[in-house]
Design a protein around this motif. Structure first.
Motif, PDB file in Angstrom:
ATOM      1  N   CYS A   1     -21.880 -83.853 -25.998  1.00 49.91           N
ATOM      2  CA  CYS A   1     -23.180 -84.230 -26.547  1.00 49.91           C
ATOM      3  C   CYS A   1     -24.322 -83.751 -25.643  1.00 49.91           C
ATOM      4  N   ALA A   2     -24.130 -83.807 -24.339  1.00 54.86           N
ATOM      5  CA  ALA A   2     -25.162 -83.328 -23.418  1.00 54.86           C
ATOM      6  C   ALA A   2     -25.360 -81.825 -23.559  1.00 54.86           C
ATOM      7  N   THR A   3     -24.270 -81.091 -23.780  1.00 53.87           N
ATOM      8  CA  THR A   3     -24.373 -79.648 -23.993  1.00 53.87           C
ATOM      9  C   THR A   3     -25.126 -79.349 -25.283  1.00 53.87           C
ATOM     10  N   LYS A   4     -24.828 -80.119 -26.335  1.00 52.18           N
ATOM     11  CA  LYS A   4     -25.547 -79.944 -27.606  1.00 52.18           C
ATOM     12  C   LYS A   4     -27.037 -80.208 -27.409  1.00 52.18           C
TER      13      LYS A   4
ATOM     14  N   LEU B   1     -28.463 -88.509 -27.531  1.00 48.64           N
ATOM     15  CA  LEU B   1     -27.106 -88.681 -27.009  1.00 48.64           C
ATOM     16  C   LEU B   1     -26.400 -89.871 -27.658  1.00 48.64           C
ATOM     17  N   ASN B   2     -27.121 -90.983 -27.821  1.00 54.26           N
ATOM     18  CA  ASN B   2     -26.521 -92.148 -28.469  1.00 54.26           C
ATOM     19  C   ASN B   2     -26.129 -91.831 -29.907  1.00 54.26           C
TER      20      ASN B   2
ATOM     21  N   PRO C   1     -36.825 -84.564 -22.799  1.00 55.01           N
ATOM     22  CA  PRO C   1     -36.278 -85.657 -21.983  1.00 55.01           C
ATOM     23  C   PRO C   1     -36.561 -87.044 -22.565  1.00 55.01           C
ATOM     24  N   ARG C   2     -37.715 -87.223 -23.171  1.00 52.10           N
ATOM     25  CA  ARG C   2     -38.045 -88.542 -23.722  1.00 52.10           C
ATOM     26  C   ARG C   2     -37.173 -88.891 -24.927  1.00 52.10           C
ATOM     27  N   ASP C   3     -36.638 -87.869 -25.620  1.00 51.25           N
ATOM     28  CA  ASP C   3     -35.808 -88.086 -26.803  1.00 51.25           C
ATOM     29  C   ASP C   3     -34.316 -87.942 -26.512  1.00 51.25           C
TER      30      ASP C   3
END
Length: 79
Positions: A50-53, A68-69, A61-63
């Motif tokens: 998910c972090a890679t996506k 990720l959730n 960064p704010r979103d």
């Protein structure tokens, strides 16, 4: 004043760089904890995916936390 700056610079360069958490290796864990280690490794892989996506889609960064959730929930729903 120069000595404070020099000490601060030395402290910054002497500190170890921050590293991400390594993937859990279930083979290096005691047999009674192996199942939990396998589950943790699977969760770490989902989080990295998910972090890679998020990186590829250039999520701000704010979103990022919300993204990720949502991504982790979508992966959990697929399984």
């Amino acid at each position: 004043m120069k000595s404070i700056i020099i000490i601060a610079a030395v402290a910054l360069f002497a500190a170890d760089p921050a590293r991400s958490q390594a993937l859990v290796d279930p083979n290096k864990v005691a047999p009674e904890y192996r199942e939990a280690a396998e589950k943790r490794r699977a969760e770490q892989i989902r989080q990295r995916e998910c972090a890679t996506k998020a990186d590829l889609e250039k999520v701000l960064p704010r979103d990022r936390t919300l993204y990720l959730n949502h991504c982790l929930e979508a992966l959990a729903a697929k399984q």
